[in-house]
Enzyme design. Structure first.
Site, short mmCIF file in Angstrom:
data_model
loop_
_atom_site.label_atom_id
_atom_site.label_comp_id
_atom_site.label_asym_id
_atom_site.label_seq_id
_atom_site.Cartn_x
_atom_site.Cartn_y
_atom_site.Cartn_z
N VAL A 58 0.85 -1.20 0.00
CA VAL A 58 0.00 0.00 0.00
C VAL A 58 0.88 1.25 0.00
CG1 VAL A 58 -1.81 1.25 1.24
CG2 VAL A 58 -1.77 -1.25 1.31
N VAL A 85 4.66 -0.89 3.25
CA VAL A 85 4.34 0.48 2.86
C VAL A 85 5.20 0.86 1.65
CG1 VAL A 85 4.22 2.86 3.64
CG2 VAL A 85 3.86 0.99 5.28
N LYS A 86 4.54 1.32 0.60
CA LYS A 86 5.27 1.72 -0.61
C LYS A 86 5.67 3.19 -0.50
CE LYS A 86 3.84 0.08 -4.65
NZ LYS A 86 2.89 -0.19 -5.76
N ILE A 87 6.96 3.43 -0.54
CA ILE A 87 7.49 4.79 -0.41
C ILE A 87 8.17 5.16 -1.73
CG2 ILE A 87 9.06 6.29 0.88
CD1 ILE A 87 7.04 5.22 2.77
#
Ligand code: G3P
Length: 225
Positions: A58, A85-87
């Site tokens: 996400v 978590v997609k950064i």
């Protein structure tokens, strides 16, 4: 090589999970927008389908590190620890990544177009790095080669990180990376179905059935002949 589905289409996820050995589901803000549902509503539904063990990806929306970190906390709290978590691999992204790594929150470096972006994300402690194969191709470069270069950097430097190549147009691009030992890919339901979309396969299966029924009668199988 791990295989993830790049979609938030609930019916497509159910269907792909029914037939294929899948490891998780990846999303991005555009994919969530396509679903037309409230973000956490659709993400919770996906979590239910893939179970507590499935990896769910996400992405954050904020451009500043502080906002990314706040979003990361919220994402993991709402969707569980197997949520990565997609950064985006920007300057602010790298600042957020270092903080998240210190907090032992799992993340993936995304929006990758160059090997240098991936190198920095791996060095920041990313679990995965996601180059966009087809988007790189569309810019006139070789997306698969960029992904191979990233795989080499990870292997040669010994980072505890895995390639998660994304943005595929066809199964040939996926195959190239499978042959190269890529850690993971994420592809749309259509591209995944394309792995076995082949008239020769269907014809072979039909021929076997016809031959067998010629021997023991119509409708007979190895369970009742
Ligand atoms: O999440 C990023 C990537 O999967 C984008 O894919 O098909 O929009 O280029 P695509």
């Amino acid at each position: 090589m791990k295989l993830c589905i790049d979609t938030a289409d609930i019916e497509a996820i159910r269907s792909i999970y029914k037939y294929y050995p899948v490891d998780g589901v990846s999303t991005n803000p555009s994919i969530l927008a396509k679903s037309g549902q409230a973000p956490y509503e659709v993400l919770r539904e996906i979590r239910k389908i893939i179970g507590e063990e499935g990896e769910l990806f996400v992405q954050v929306i904020s451009k500043k590190a502080e906002g990314m970190i706040e979003e990361a906390h919220h994402i993991v709290k709402e969707l569980g620890l197997r949520t990565l978590v997609k950064i985006p691999c920007t300057e602010e992204g790298y600042r957020a990544m270092q903080q998240l790594h210190a907090e032992q929150i799992r993340f993936i470096g995304t929006a990758i177009y160059t090997p240098m972006q991936a190198y920095l994300a791996a060095k920041c402690g990313a679990d995965y790095v996601a180059p966009y194969i087809n988007r790189i191709d569309n810019m006139g470069f070789d997306g698969v080669q960029v992904a191979k270069d990233i795989q080499d950097i990870i292997e040669n430097s010994g980072y505890d990180c895995s390639l998660l190549a994304a943005s595929f147009k066809n199964s040939q691009q996926v195959l190239e990376l499978a042959k190269y030992g890529a850690g993971a890919v994420t592809a749309s339901p259509d591209v995944i179905r394309g792995f076995v979309k082949n008239a020769a396969i269907d014809a072979a299966v039909e021929d076997f059935i016809t031959d067998f029924e010629g021997l023991v009668g119509p409708g007979k199988t190895m369970a009742n002949c």
